[in-house]
Design a protein around this motif. Structure first.
Motif: not given
Length: 62
Positions: A21-29
């Motif tokens: 899943r995308a975690d936009d705030a941390a720029s991570e998957l």
């Protein structure tokens, strides 16, 4: 992060093969498996997922 929804549908954790899943705030998957099983977070740099186990962040033990 600017990742296409179609790309997210096919990407999986290289360790346990769970969906990401995308975690936009941390720029991570982030692996959707429970942290006790996997839960790794993979960086996304310049809109390119870096799905290398050595680059993954392990979940916090708390």
């Amino acid at each position: 992060m600017n990742l296409s929804p179609g790309l997210l549908d096919v990407l999986a954790c290289p360790v346990c093969h769970s969906p990401l899943r995308a975690d936009d705030a941390a720029s991570e998957l982030v692996c959707t498996a429970p942290p006790i099983t996997c839960g790794r977070a993979y960086p996304v740099r310049d809109d390119i997922p870096v799905l290398l186990v050595d680059e993954a962040r392990l979940p916090d033990p708390s």
